[in-house]
Design a protein around this motif. Structure first.
Motif: not given
Length: 783
Positions: A33-42, A46-52
């Motif tokens: 949760r809460a992708i870090t500011h340095s992550h390319p997806l940001l 995209w702001t939230d990532l969940f591994q199901i």
């Protein structure tokens, strides 16, 4: 920050440790949760990532996400799993093994799958079998699936699948008899998920090993896309959900015959666009979109297709067809607009959108996502920092709330604003807009909610407002689509929600009181007026003219056989009766009874979009032909008369000139004529108000013979219409010869005495004054 955010952020900080489970189904998802500011997806918003999923050395495939983005369903081997899109409530569902492509409704309430002779729906924690089957002679016939693809409409009302079986069937006379799809072609079928009723959508009739390969449904099930053809020649089609308006749109590049599905295509939730695998001039694959009416075909991505190996799909399209996902090389998904412009990329495959494209489910691994070194492919979901929530279902006239949330993963405060136009078929609830921060309001002139403000790092801002679903004219709206425009930190988003709209239950069926359904001999006039049409409601408690939710109003129509409908009465007809004048009904041109149909059309004044309910009844009038009542002075039949004996018989014919259809006698001259036809000799008499009469001499005007009913007297009347004939067959015998002989001997006297309604014939013998004895043998000619 709430407790859930704190716990999920802690997981991210601790390094996102994955726990492998030794038993299938006993694994827990890891939430990022809460992708870090340095992550390319940001950078892509995209702001939230969940591994199901979280199990190594396992083959996951066919992930799908509900239209509202809250649920995901996916496959692992023979097993099907369902989870909330944040990874919670992950559980295996008892659906079907060996099935390849489960589908999920827009709200996640239903998951559908098909395999061979099994059509299943999973809902409320249980699985229902919807397979159409009939039994007979200890066996059964079923409409089995030919392809392992199920398509459920977004509103969960309809399930579409493909079968090559004949249907419908029944066991009759010791044998199975089927009447549809007898040539074995693969056809698309539709099942009502509530009643189980089946409709054949397509009818190719092209024989075995031909027909449909794939099917996809829009939100309401009113428009579907499907692919069909042979191994070497495949086409894309659109068709209405009921099978009408089928259109062949374009030829496709056939998918590999080894695949379980082949030739995948998806239709947008609003039914407007279809994404599919086309082919260029050289026959190479390309991902295209086309409108469901066959117009505006566009190239989205050259060199790729929508099939992903034998068990997956690599295309997705959002609700309005504005955003398309295409799987490309190196396990990457490109997100493109509907002009083919690249918007961003996702390091994963088999990506599927929520309706607004703000949330996705896909297959990837932690290494590809920059979250670790693990390369086992798992199921992930992501969402952007703007979401919209709305009720799954709302009732016309009720209040429904929208909620928008804004947050981001940047370390600084970002400015933001939004505009949210009121959806069609709704009205804004005054003073209902609210925001947890910033400035929110309603622009009445432009009919839209507005908001502006700043969103700090780690902050979530919520804006809510309420609308009331409305309806003005049939047909009732099936859904309400709400799409906002949000600008956040220089990026523009379009969160949306789709809500199924329903009407309160109301049975508007009417039942007839008078005339009874199918009544015959209904008078056209009685007491100077026509008949009264009366009805009542099948449902109890309905009011009329009260301005209440249970109000009903009526229009009434009348039609003569083969004629046109004419409205009678005066809307809203709250008395539930219409008094006809005596001139409304009429007989046939011949005067025979006429058939009439009348219908009560019930309307819902409170919900004018409700389809009116028609209740249809019929009756027939009495006859308009003059009706005769023949009253001879002396009875004609049965009755016997002698030739040459004068009996003047007055035949009085009473005539109801306007027939039984009218109760009130016709008292206005001129009247018609009454006709008497005796053995072909016709006489007419001018009619009076009561009728007419004619006198016959029974001993002179009739034929005489030694047989019964040896004369035919026909009587009829002609006024505005001609009556039916009345036929009488009087009997007149020849005068007896032995009586003539006796009279020559002066041994007696013959007399005719008229004693109406009978005639008495008498021969009185005169005996000698002195008694004597004699034997007498009558001559042979004596009758």
């Amino acid at each position: 920050m709430n407790t859930k955010k704190q716990s999920t952020l802690l997981v991210a900080i601790l390094g996102l440790i994955l726990a492998l489970a030794s038993l299938r189904g006993n694994f827990a998802p890891t939430t990022v949760r809460a992708i870090t500011h340095s992550h390319p997806l940001l950078q892509e918003g995209w702001t939230d990532l969940f591994q199901i999923s979280n199990q190594a050395s396992t083959y996951w495939y066919s992930p799908r996400i509900s239209g509202d983005g809250k649920w995901v369903v996916f496959k692992e081997g023979y097993n099907t799993y369902l989870a909330q899109s944040d990874g919670s409530d992950l559980h295996e569902i008892d659906l079907l093994s060996y099935t390849t492509f489960p589908d999920i409704s827009a709200d996640g309430s239903k998951v559908a799958a098909v395999r061979s002779c099994a059509v299943r729906i999973h809902e409320n924690g249980a699985t229902r079998d919807l397979t159409p089957c009939v039994s007979g002679n200890g066996g059964s016939k079923c409409l089995c699936a030919d392809k392992y693809v199920a398509a459920i409409s977004g509103n969960a009302r309809w399930l579409f699948y493909i079968s090559a079986d004949p249907w419908p069937c029944e066991y009759v006379d010791d044998a199975w008899q089927c009447t549809g799809n007898l040539d074995g072609s693969r056809e698309v079928w539709r099942i009502d998920t509530t009643s189980g009723d089946v409709v054949q959508v397509t009818d190719f009739s092209t024989g075995e090993d031909t027909g449909a390969f794939w099917v996809s449904s829009d939100f309401t099930g009113s428009k579907i896309a499907f692919t069909a053809g042979t191994d070497d020649e495949v086409y894309l089609y659109s068709v209405n959900g009921d099978g009408s308006n089928r259109q062949q749109l374009v030829e496709l590049r056939p998918g590999p015959s080894s695949y379980t599905h082949r030739n995948i295509a998806f239709i947008s939730g609003n039914g407007g666009w279809i994404v599919f695998t086309g082919k260029d001039a050289e026959g190479h694959s390309e991902v295209d979109i086309i409108k469901s009416d066959g117009s505006e075909r566009r190239l989205i991505r050259a060199g790729y297709g929508c099939d992903h190996g034998p068990l997956g799909s690599d295309c997705s399209i959002n609700y309005d067809g504005e955003v398309i996902a295409v799987g490309t090389l190196f396990d990457t998904t490109e997100i493109l607009d509907n002009q083919g412009n690249l918007l961003d990329t996702i390091p994963g495959e088999e990506t599927a959108f929520s309706y607004d494209g703000m949330q996705v489910v896909f297959l990837s691994d932690r290494a590809a996502l920059g979250l670790g070194s693990e390369t086992d492919e798992q199921v992930f979901t992501m969402k952007r920092g703007v979401t919209k929530d709305a009720p799954i279902t709302a009732t016309v006239g009720s209040r429904m709330y929208y909620a928008l949330t804004l947050h981001h993963g940047d370390q600084s405060t970002l400015s933001a604003d939004l505009t949210d136009p009121m959806p069609d078929d709704t009205t804004y609830v005054p003073n209902s807009v609210w925001a947890s921060a910033g400035v929110a309001g309603y622009n009445a002139a432009q009919q839209q909610v507005t908001w502006s403000g700043n969103v700090a790092a780690g902050e979530t801002i919520t804006i809510t407002f309420a609308v009331t679903p409305t309806c003005d004219a049939p047909p009732p709206p099936e859904k309400v689509e709400n799409r906002a425009t949000v600008n956040l930190g220089g990026k523009t988003y379009h969160p949306m929600a789709v809500t199924t709209i329903v009407l309160p239950e109301k049975d508007l069926t009417a039942l007839t009181d008078s005339p009874a359904a199918g009544a015959k001999n209904v008078r056209i006039e009685s007491g100077g007026i026509g008949p009264r049409l009366q009805w009542h409601d099948q449902a109890g408690g309905l009011t009329c003219g009260a301005g209440a939710d249970d109000d009903v109003a009526y229009k009434v129509y009348l039609r003569k056989q083969d004629g046109y409908w004419q409205e009678i009465g005066a809307y809203p007809n709250c008395s539930r009766q219409v008094q006809l004048s005596k001139n409304v009904l009429s007989c046939q041109d011949s005067g025979d009874p006429a058939s009439y149909t009348w219908k009560v059309v019930a309307y819902d004044p409170m919900y004018p979009c409700r389809e009116p309910a028609e209740s249809v009844f019929d009756f027939s009038t009495a006859s308009c032909r003059p009706e005769l009542d023949i009253e001879p002075q002396f009875t004609l039949s049965p009755g016997y008369f002698l030739d040459k004996q004068q009996v003047n018989n007055v035949i009085k014919v009473k005539v109801d000139w306007n027939g039984p259809a009218y109760e009130t006698p016709d008292t206005s001259p001129p009247y018609g004529d009454v006709y008497f036809d005796l053995n072909g000799a016709q006489v007419s008499k001018a009619g009076q108000s009561w009728g007419a009469q004619h006198t016959y001499d029974m001993g002179d005007d009739f034929n005489a013979a030694f047989s019964c009913a040896n004369n035919t007297l026909r009587v009829w009347a002609v006024g505005d219409f001609e009556s039916l004939e009345t036929t009488i067959q009087p009997t007149v015998f020849p005068f007896p010869g032995w009586v003539d002989w006796l009279e020559t001997l002066h041994l007696g006297e013959f007399s005719t005495e008229e004693q109406a309604p009978l005639v008495e014939y008498t021969y009185a013998f005169k005996y000698p004054e002195e008694p004597f004895e004699a034997n007498w043998t009558p001559p042979g000619w004596v009758p």
